[in-house]
Scaffold this motif. Structure first.
Motif, PDB file in Angstrom:
ATOM      1  N   ASP A  68     101.919  46.890  47.362  1.00  0.00           N
ATOM      2  CA  ASP A  68     101.199  48.166  47.273  1.00  0.00           C
ATOM      3  C   ASP A  68     102.083  49.315  47.744  1.00  0.00           C
ATOM      4  OD1 ASP A  68      99.004  46.701  46.481  1.00  0.00           O
ATOM      5  OD2 ASP A  68      97.929  46.893  48.387  1.00  0.00           O
ATOM      6  N   MET A  72     103.884  52.739  45.680  1.00  0.00           N
ATOM      7  CA  MET A  72     103.693  54.122  46.121  1.00  0.00           C
ATOM      8  C   MET A  72     104.978  54.744  46.679  1.00  0.00           C
ATOM      9  SD  MET A  72      99.800  53.991  47.732  1.00  0.00           S
ATOM     10  CE  MET A  72      99.964  52.431  48.592  1.00  0.00           C
ATOM     11  N   ARG A 302      94.011  47.732  48.396  1.00  0.00           N
ATOM     12  CA  ARG A 302      94.695  48.896  47.808  1.00  0.00           C
ATOM     13  C   ARG A 302      94.092  50.201  48.312  1.00  0.00           C
ATOM     14  NH1 ARG A 302      94.388  45.635  42.742  1.00  0.00           N
ATOM     15  NH2 ARG A 302      96.431  44.611  42.522  1.00  0.00           N
ATOM     16  N   ARG A 306      96.414  52.820  50.264  1.00  0.00           N
ATOM     17  CA  ARG A 306      96.477  54.181  49.721  1.00  0.00           C
ATOM     18  C   ARG A 306      96.086  55.209  50.783  1.00  0.00           C
ATOM     19  NH1 ARG A 306      93.822  53.100  45.639  1.00  0.00           N
ATOM     20  NH2 ARG A 306      91.748  53.821  46.259  1.00  0.00           N
TER      21      ARG A 306
END
Length: 325
Positions: A68, A72, A302, A306
């Motif tokens: 993840d 990003m 996620r 995030r």
């Protein structure tokens, strides 16, 4: 000096190209660190997440989390703390979770930073820490850990124990060294690995079957990763460290923390109190989450990663965004 260490990429399910290394600590122990790569070009790389795992954990467990972060724009560097994973075990019975002094984990933190420097990982650095790693991480922040922001999941800023057991733990901890019992398992624990032997239906870590199977596959495939209960010494040292940290102020840096609505392992009131006193800090409760919210379903994981990145990047986190349960 860094040397290549075993790494089980097929079990980690993380970014391609991850590697593990042995690092020697200042006090002569061998620990393992793992680098999960993010973007390779400097303009795309946003920094590096220092992932501090919890008790019993190991570097492969955070492969999906690192995936993840890589999506990003972040590299991840994580660690097998002394006494667990493939790091040097502290006692002849390697299944006992043991540490001489809780502050010894800061020597491991220093080795992690040495690895980050040797690998020339991109800055700024950020801290993401789970459970015991949250206790180690909070102390490291107070001692100058060079990170720009931090995030915690189920942080061990207090341990959930029944009153009589807490009193016994303090008493046994104080007396164990004098009578040579520092190394013995705490009452009601033993050498068995919780993840390897518990059933999904009764476990306190995750409500997601696939997340449970992911963890169980790892410790069953590589039995050297398994760890049993903590020693009396570990428990006493952990309680003392939590008490000491509770008396210290919250560091002045951006922070987000997550706690499962069904948390049964760490002391939730301590987490609430800490985050209420953290300047600009944000606490989010994960609906139906248990202790390991990053091992819940993929959508929940996620969402959490995030939200962490939003804090790392200085954006206000949206605490109202719906979580999958």
């Amino acid at each position: 000096m860094m040397k290549d260490a075993p790494f089980h990429a097929e079990l980690a399910d993380g970014p391609v190209g991850a590697r593990a290394y042995w690092m020697q600590t200042e006090d002569g122990l061998r620990i393992r660190v793992a680098h999960y790569p993010g973007p390779q070009e400097a303009p795309e790389a946003k920094g590096t997440v220092l992932m501090f795992p919890g008790r019993t954990e190991y570097v492969e467990k955070y492969g999906r989390v690192a995936g993840d972060f890589a999506e990003m724009g972040y590299h991840t560097l994580t660690v097998d703390w002394r006494g667990q994973g493939l790091a040097d075990r502290m006692l002849p019975d390697g299944r006992v979770g043991h540490v001489d002094m809780f502050h010894d984990y800061q020597t491991d933190v220093a080795a992690v930073l040495d690895a980050a420097a040797a690998l020339a990982l991109p800055r700024p650095f950020y801290l993401a820490a789970h459970s015991m790693g949250g206790c180690i991480g909070l102390r490291a922040l107070h001692e100058g850990l060079p990170v720009a922001a931090c995030a915690f999941t189920g942080p061990m800023w207090g341990i959930r124990l029944p009153g009589p057991l807490r009193s016994a733990a303090w008493a046994l901890g104080w007396g164990s060294a004098r009578v040579g019992l520092s190394h013995v398992y705490t009452p009601s624990t033993g050498p068995a690995s919780y993840v390897a032997t518990e059933t999904f239906e009764t476990n306190q870590l995750t409500g997601d079957r696939e997340g449970w199977d992911y963890m169980q596959r790892q410790v069953n495939a590589i039995t050297d990763l398994q760890l049993g209960g903590p020693s009396l010494r570990w428990l006493h040292q952990a309680l003392a460290e939590c008490l000491a940290l509770a008396r210290m102020p919250s560091p002045a840096m951006p922070c987000i923390a997550f706690v499962g609505a069904n948390e049964r392992i760490v002391d939730v009131p301590r987490i609430i109190a800490r985050m209420a006193a953290w300047p600009g800090g944000h606490l989010e409760t994960v609906p139906n989450g248990r202790h390991e919210v990053l091992m819940e379903d993929a959508a929940t994981r996620r969402h959490i990663t995030r939200q962490m990145v939003e804090v790392f990047e200085g954006r206000p986190c949206d605490g109202q965004e719906a979580l999958s349960a």
